[in-house]
Write an enzyme that holds these catalytic residues in place. Sequence first.
Site, mmCIF file in Angstrom:
data_model
loop_
_atom_site.group_PDB
_atom_site.id
_atom_site.type_symbol
_atom_site.label_atom_id
_atom_site.label_comp_id
_atom_site.label_asym_id
_atom_site.label_seq_id
_atom_site.Cartn_x
_atom_site.Cartn_y
_atom_site.Cartn_z
ATOM 1 N N ASN A 12 0.863 -1.192 0.000
ATOM 2 C CA ASN A 12 0.000 0.000 0.000
ATOM 3 C C ASN A 12 0.895 1.237 0.000
ATOM 4 O O ASN A 12 1.484 1.588 1.015
ATOM 5 C CB ASN A 12 -0.885 -0.017 1.267
ATOM 6 C CG ASN A 12 -1.674 1.277 1.421
ATOM 7 O OD1 ASN A 12 -1.828 2.037 0.475
ATOM 8 N ND2 ASN A 12 -2.171 1.525 2.629
ATOM 9 N N LYS A 14 0.083 4.262 -0.272
ATOM 10 C CA LYS A 14 -0.577 5.452 0.285
ATOM 11 C C LYS A 14 -0.392 6.618 -0.708
ATOM 12 O O LYS A 14 -0.380 6.391 -1.903
ATOM 13 C CB LYS A 14 -0.046 5.786 1.670
ATOM 14 C CG LYS A 14 -0.017 4.559 2.579
ATOM 15 C CD LYS A 14 0.249 4.909 3.998
ATOM 16 C CE LYS A 14 0.489 3.637 4.794
ATOM 17 N NZ LYS A 14 0.155 3.758 6.194
ATOM 18 N N HIS A 104 -9.489 1.267 4.816
ATOM 19 C CA HIS A 104 -8.211 1.464 5.521
ATOM 20 C C HIS A 104 -8.449 2.436 6.684
ATOM 21 O O HIS A 104 -9.233 3.377 6.563
ATOM 22 C CB HIS A 104 -7.167 2.015 4.554
ATOM 23 C CG HIS A 104 -5.784 1.978 5.116
ATOM 24 N ND1 HIS A 104 -5.327 2.912 6.018
ATOM 25 C CD2 HIS A 104 -4.770 1.091 4.943
ATOM 26 C CE1 HIS A 104 -4.085 2.613 6.359
ATOM 27 N NE2 HIS A 104 -3.718 1.521 5.725
ATOM 28 N N GLU A 106 -6.810 4.818 7.710
ATOM 29 C CA GLU A 106 -6.558 6.228 7.395
ATOM 30 C C GLU A 106 -7.768 6.858 6.705
ATOM 31 O O GLU A 106 -8.061 8.033 6.896
ATOM 32 C CB GLU A 106 -5.284 6.350 6.543
ATOM 33 C CG GLU A 106 -4.041 6.097 7.392
ATOM 34 C CD GLU A 106 -2.843 5.569 6.650
ATOM 35 O OE1 GLU A 106 -2.812 5.616 5.407
ATOM 36 O OE2 GLU A 106 -1.912 5.064 7.336
ATOM 37 N N GLU A 174 -5.522 -5.008 10.584
ATOM 38 C CA GLU A 174 -4.528 -3.959 10.801
ATOM 39 C C GLU A 174 -4.826 -3.210 12.092
ATOM 40 O O GLU A 174 -5.643 -2.275 12.093
ATOM 41 C CB GLU A 174 -4.570 -2.965 9.640
ATOM 42 C CG GLU A 174 -4.218 -3.559 8.297
ATOM 43 C CD GLU A 174 -3.576 -2.511 7.403
ATOM 44 O OE1 GLU A 174 -2.450 -2.754 6.965
ATOM 45 O OE2 GLU A 174 -4.175 -1.461 7.174
ATOM 46 N N GLY A 180 2.309 2.215 10.835
ATOM 47 C CA GLY A 180 3.271 3.315 10.749
ATOM 48 C C GLY A 180 3.952 3.642 12.061
ATOM 49 O O GLY A 180 4.641 4.664 12.153
ATOM 50 N N SER A 220 3.374 -2.147 10.462
ATOM 51 C CA SER A 220 4.827 -2.157 10.702
ATOM 52 C C SER A 220 5.481 -3.484 10.333
ATOM 53 O O SER A 220 6.404 -3.945 11.024
ATOM 54 C CB SER A 220 5.131 -1.782 12.164
ATOM 55 O OG SER A 220 4.677 -0.468 12.423
HETATM 56 C C1 PEP Z 1 -0.764 0.242 5.994
HETATM 57 O O1 PEP Z 1 -0.730 1.385 5.583
HETATM 58 O O2 PEP Z 1 -1.700 -0.498 5.673
HETATM 59 C C2 PEP Z 1 0.316 -0.222 6.853
HETATM 60 C C3 PEP Z 1 0.234 -1.414 7.380
HETATM 61 O O3 PEP Z 1 1.356 0.652 7.062
HETATM 62 P P1 PEP Z 1 2.780 0.297 7.732
HETATM 63 O O4 PEP Z 1 3.262 -0.993 7.119
HETATM 64 O O5 PEP Z 1 3.648 1.451 7.412
HETATM 65 O O6 PEP Z 1 2.544 0.126 9.201
#
Ligand code: PEP
Length: 263
Positions: A12, A14, A104, A106, A174, A180, A220
Site C-alpha cells: 500500500n 498510500k 483502511h 486512514e 490492521e 506506521g 509495521s
Molecule cells: C498500511 O498502511 O496499511 C500499513 C500497514 O502501514 P505500515 O506498514 O507502514 O505500518
Amino acid sequence: MDVVRTPLIAGNWKMNLDHLQAIAFVQKLAWSLKDHDYSADKVEVAVFPPFTDLRSVQTLIAADKLPLHLGAQDLSPHDSGAHTGDISGAFLAQLNCQYVIIGHSERRADHHEADELVAAKTLAAVKHGLIPVVCVGETAEDRDTHGAAKIPVEQLRVVLEAISQDSDYVIAYEPVWAIGSGTPATADEAEEVCAVLRDTIANSHGQERAESTRILYGGSVKSGNIAGFMKRPNVDGALVGGASLDVDEFSAIVRFPDHVTLD
Ligand code: PEP
C-alpha cells in the site's frame, strides 16, 4: 482436504510516488524479484499505487508481463454520475486492477468512513469484479477497553452481511496502533485475532469460504518480522505500508519463504 491459500504480499503506497516515480519503482522491483528467482506460484504480489499512477503501472505490467497484480486504494460505492472526485469500480476494472483496498484506517479517520460505507464500497467492488481487501482493526483505546478482537469482528460482520458468501474477498487485520508506528503486533497477537476473524467468516459465510479466504496482517511489517507472522496458520500474507516503498525491503518481504528470522 486442506485448502491451499496462496500468500499475498500487498504494498500500500498510500499517497507516495507520482506516476514517473511509480514506473521506476516497479521496474526496480521486478528486476529485484527476477534476480532472486521469485516464483509467483509460491507468493502473490500486488501493488496499490495512487489513482494517478494506475494507468502507467498497468501499461508497464502488461508490456513487460511482470508477475505483479495491481490494486487501487479506494473506490466509490457508486457506479457513475454526480460524485465529484470519486472513482468508480468500473473504471478500475477497465485498468485491469484486480484488487481494491477498502476501509483502511486512514480513510476511516481522514474521511469519516463508517462501517456501512465500507460495506457499500465492498459490494461495489464485488459487483465490478474486483477483489476487495477489506481492512479492519482496533485502536489502542479499543484494545485497552474491549480486547483486540471485538472491534475488528464488528467491522467485519457489517461487511459480511452486505456481500454474498460466494464473493471473493481478502481481509486485512490492521491494528491501528501498529500502522506506521514501528511497533507491530506480535505474531501471536496477530494470529489470535486472525483466527477469530476466520471464525466470524465461517459463521456468516460457511466453513468453506472461511478456509479459502486470505487474511492478511498489516502494521509495521518489515523483512525482519514477516517470517514470524507467516509461520502462523491464520495469517496468509501482509498489507505493507512504509516498507513497500523501499524496493530491497519489499522484495525481501516477498521472499519470506527464503529467510527465517528470530521472533
Ligand atoms: C498500511 O498502511 O496499511 C500499513 C500497514 O502501514 P505500515 O506498514 O507502514 O505500518
